[in-house]
Design an enzyme around this catalytic site. Structure first.
Site, PDB file in Angstrom:
ATOM      1  N   HIS A 386     -27.519  23.599  50.044  1.00 48.52           N
ATOM      2  CA  HIS A 386     -26.779  23.598  48.780  1.00 48.52           C
ATOM      3  C   HIS A 386     -26.796  22.211  48.131  1.00 48.52           C
ATOM      4  O   HIS A 386     -27.172  22.061  46.956  1.00 48.52           O
ATOM      5  CB  HIS A 386     -25.340  24.045  49.061  1.00 48.52           C
ATOM      6  CG  HIS A 386     -24.472  24.147  47.858  1.00 48.52           C
ATOM      7  ND1 HIS A 386     -24.183  25.341  47.238  1.00 48.52           N
ATOM      8  CD2 HIS A 386     -23.797  23.200  47.142  1.00 48.52           C
ATOM      9  CE1 HIS A 386     -23.383  25.125  46.208  1.00 48.52           C
ATOM     10  NE2 HIS A 386     -23.134  23.830  46.128  1.00 48.52           N
ATOM     11  N   GLU A 387     -26.394  21.205  48.898  1.00 48.22           N
ATOM     12  CA  GLU A 387     -26.285  19.859  48.327  1.00 48.22           C
ATOM     13  C   GLU A 387     -27.657  19.271  47.998  1.00 48.22           C
ATOM     14  O   GLU A 387     -27.800  18.515  47.025  1.00 48.22           O
ATOM     15  CB  GLU A 387     -25.519  18.941  49.266  1.00 48.22           C
ATOM     16  CG  GLU A 387     -24.064  19.358  49.506  1.00 48.22           C
ATOM     17  CD  GLU A 387     -23.247  19.508  48.227  1.00 48.22           C
ATOM     18  OE1 GLU A 387     -23.593  18.881  47.205  1.00 48.22           O
ATOM     19  OE2 GLU A 387     -22.264  20.270  48.250  1.00 48.22           O
ATOM     20  N   HIS A 390     -28.539  20.414  44.576  1.00 45.18           N
ATOM     21  CA  HIS A 390     -27.976  19.513  43.564  1.00 45.18           C
ATOM     22  C   HIS A 390     -28.836  18.251  43.433  1.00 45.18           C
ATOM     23  O   HIS A 390     -29.152  17.803  42.327  1.00 45.18           O
ATOM     24  CB  HIS A 390     -26.564  19.084  43.964  1.00 45.18           C
ATOM     25  CG  HIS A 390     -25.517  20.117  43.766  1.00 45.18           C
ATOM     26  ND1 HIS A 390     -25.306  20.769  42.575  1.00 45.18           N
ATOM     27  CD2 HIS A 390     -24.573  20.601  44.628  1.00 45.18           C
ATOM     28  CE1 HIS A 390     -24.291  21.607  42.700  1.00 45.18           C
ATOM     29  NE2 HIS A 390     -23.838  21.526  43.927  1.00 45.18           N
ATOM     30  N   HIS A 393     -32.183  18.837  41.781  1.00 44.95           N
ATOM     31  CA  HIS A 393     -31.945  19.119  40.363  1.00 44.95           C
ATOM     32  C   HIS A 393     -31.805  17.792  39.597  1.00 44.95           C
ATOM     33  O   HIS A 393     -32.421  17.589  38.542  1.00 44.95           O
ATOM     34  CB  HIS A 393     -30.686  19.975  40.207  1.00 44.95           C
ATOM     35  CG  HIS A 393     -30.480  20.537  38.844  1.00 44.95           C
ATOM     36  ND1 HIS A 393     -29.425  21.367  38.531  1.00 44.95           N
ATOM     37  CD2 HIS A 393     -31.172  20.383  37.680  1.00 44.95           C
ATOM     38  CE1 HIS A 393     -29.484  21.697  37.253  1.00 44.95           C
ATOM     39  NE2 HIS A 393     -30.521  21.105  36.710  1.00 44.95           N
TER      40      HIS A 393
END
Length: 594
Positions: A386-387, A390, A393
């Site tokens: 998940h991180e 980020h 991105h």
């Protein structure tokens, strides 16, 4: 729990990539502080020429990047050990400098809006360099009715520091001061509950451990219920004040308007979730049956429905799992993941005083960073995926956009991270041949829907109601907040769930409530991510190409338009209902597996 200095350096992030030393931070601070006087030469002169307008925007951009560097360094160093006063000071000084800068630069937007449209168009046409700020001008012009005079904008900017106390107080209480009780673990050893181990304790097969952890954690929040209610209400008053000052009808309209999100997106989410609450009630019934309990309690929500030998996953194993699961995104993506894994982008393990939870952050032009509190569970593997979603991105946006257009809006911030999780879980489901393992993974995927789509929508509904009640003049006492939160839990979880009194205080421990109207974006982002990941796994090359354009888009267009690059239209309820259709399929499969 280990002290910071006991953590191996290879498992800590390398803050020297931002600034090499505390001395460098002090030098940059002084340099930035002295440079602020440069704003004076531009005030009242933006309409003089295109060159003057460009020079002002460029200067403001340079100052902004310096302050970002100061603040990120100070805050991340503080997060390593929230009890360290040295870095608390760095963080506070950087923030105070940002507020001072906001005041000094507050003339820019009102002054641009005072330039006659024809004159502004001519200046932009005559000065080729101003094209760099096309998107900036687009956003400024959209906010014309919400922008005040230069003097009022300066006053509002100066007020920010004075009104940030509620968030600061909660952060220090929740991360530095709060102490949870000790409980007996499954081996009947005394351990202290912490933010870092709480979910792991709630996943234990031993029900007494779960119950003790649940009751122990919330006993502390209940003890400070009145204080936390006052802190929470103060933050809502802050949001209401700035919304009113900027001529918005509500704090929600202000928050969504700042991100260029139509308010119907919020309403569509809540409506779609309410229409599908029977699916969550079905989930509760399946969980109750799978666990074989007469009563299902709130402390039974995190334990896997299917018992299996508890696996301790090393961080090296977690990285390998994430790399394998994200192969559909291509070699470019995988090579960047490896770079982050191998070059200390990540602060891996919990230590005494370290900030709870996980996040990705960083400074433009420097690689992103990830804070974890990795504990070896499957959940912590998904947190890593998940991180890093980020982080990459941000990496793509920084690479393809200039500084002013690189920072993507919060609305799309959860899409890439959740897309990574969706790809990983589907990979794990694909490769397993064991029925029990498959049931365990289906359980985990279902819990993602329950915890991200439903739970965050419930949080969003709680926010909506509390802000609305405050707007009507109601006093938000601890008892009122607890009663609202209890009713929502009863509605969402349905008749088969015992809604324990302790959960009434869950509102008091949610950090994201101190960023008003943030949490709904987890649910919308999750819905978009399910759609995008499904199309990528189906081999849709057009969507994969569009996804890279989305990752690289930063803030170069509105969030709604960015997602349309991936074939997802969040202005409708369709992505939410489509995601919940996948949840329905998982429920059916789980019913067959247990």
């Amino acid at each position: 729990m280990k002290k910071r200095e006991e953590i191996p350096v290879c498992h800590t992030w390398n803050m020297a990539d931002i600034l090499p030393s505390e001395e460098a931070w002090e030098n940059l601070f002084r340099e930035t502080e002295q440079a602020l006087s440069g704003y004076k030469k531009y005030e009242g002169h933006l309409a003089d020429s295109g060159e003057m307008l460009f020079s002002c925007l460029e200067f403001d951009e340079e100052i902004s990047l310096k302050i970002e560097t100061l603040f990120v360094y100070g805050r991340q160093k503080s997060d390593e050990n929230t009890g360290n006063p040295r870095y608390q000071e760095f963080s506070s000084r950087a923030r105070a400098l940002s507020y001072e800068t906001a005041g000094l630069s507050s003339f820019i937007v009102p002054e641009i809006l005072e330039i006659p449209q024809e004159t502004l168009s001519r200046l932009r046409k005559e000065t080729e360099k101003l094209k760099r700020y096309d998107r900036t001008f687009e956003i400024i012009l959209k906010k014309k009715e919400h922008t005040l005079s230069a003097s009022m904008e300066a006053l509002l900017a100066k007020s920010m520091d004075a009104t940030s106390g509620s968030s600061d107080i909660f952060n220090m209480f929740n991360n530095a001061d709060v102490k949870f009780p000790e409980i007996l673990n499954e081996n009947r050893e005394l351990i202290r509950i912490s933010h870092g181990n709480y979910i792991a304790l709630m996943e234990k097969q031993d029900r007494e451990v779960r119950k003790s952890a649940f009751e122990g954690l919330y006993s502390v929040y209940k003890q400070f219920g009145n204080t936390l209610a006052a802190t929470f209400a103060s933050n809502l008053k802050r949001a209401a004040f700035y919304a009113q000052a900027r001529n918005y009808p509500s704090a929600r309209a202000h928050s969504l308007g700042e991100n260029e999100i139509p308010e119907e997106v919020y309403d569509n989410l809540i409506q779609a979730v309410h229409e599908n609450l029977p699916l969550l009630h079905q989930y509760v019934s399946i969980r109750k049956k799978a666990l074989g309990v007469e009563e299902l309690h709130m402390y039974d929500l995190y334990v896997p429905m299917v018992s299996r030998e508890e696996q301790k996953i090393s961080f090296e194993e977690a990285k390998a799992m994430v790399l394998e699961g994200l192969k559909p995104l291509g070699e470019e993506y995988l090579s960047l993941l490896k770079e982050g894994f191998e070059n200390r982008w990540i602060d891996v393990y919990e230590n005494e005083g370290k900030r709870s939870g996980a996040y990705s952050w960083g400074v433009y032009g420097i690689h992103p960073y990830v804070l974890l509190n990795f504990n070896g569970t499957l959940d912590s593997v998904f947190t890593l995926a998940h991180e890093m979603g980020h982080a990459l991105h941000s990496w793509f946006s920084d690479k393809h956009q200039n500084y002013v257009d690189a920072a993507y809006k919060i609305f799309v911030a959860e899409v890439a991270s959740t897309c990574n999780e969706a790809l990983l879980i589907r990979h794990l489901l694909e490769i397993t041949e064991d029925k029990a393992e498959r049931a365990y993974l289906v359980n985990h995927f279902m819990d993602s829907f329950r915890g991200t789509l439903y739970r965050q929508a419930m949080f969003a509904e709680f926010e909506e109601e509390t802000h609305r009640r405050l707007g009507k003049g109601e006093v938000l006492t601890a008892d009122l907040l607890c009663s609202i939160y209890r009713r929502l839990n009863e509605e969402y979880f349905g008749p088969d769930m015992i809604v324990d009194r302790e959960i009434d205080y869950e509102w008091s421990r949610i950090p994201h409530f101190y960023t008003p109207f943030y949490v709904y974006q987890y649910a919308t982002g999750f819905s978009a991510a399910i759609a995008i990941s499904s199309k990528i796994l189906a081999g849709d090359e057009k969507v994969l190409k569009g996804y890279y354009e989305f990752l690289s888009g930063g803030n170069s267009m509105t969030p709604i338009d960015l997602l349309k690059l991936c074939g997802v239209d969040m202005s409708t309820a369709r992505p939410v209902t489509d995601a919940l259709a996948v949840f329905s399929e998982l429920l059916e499969e789980m019913s067959r597996l247990i």
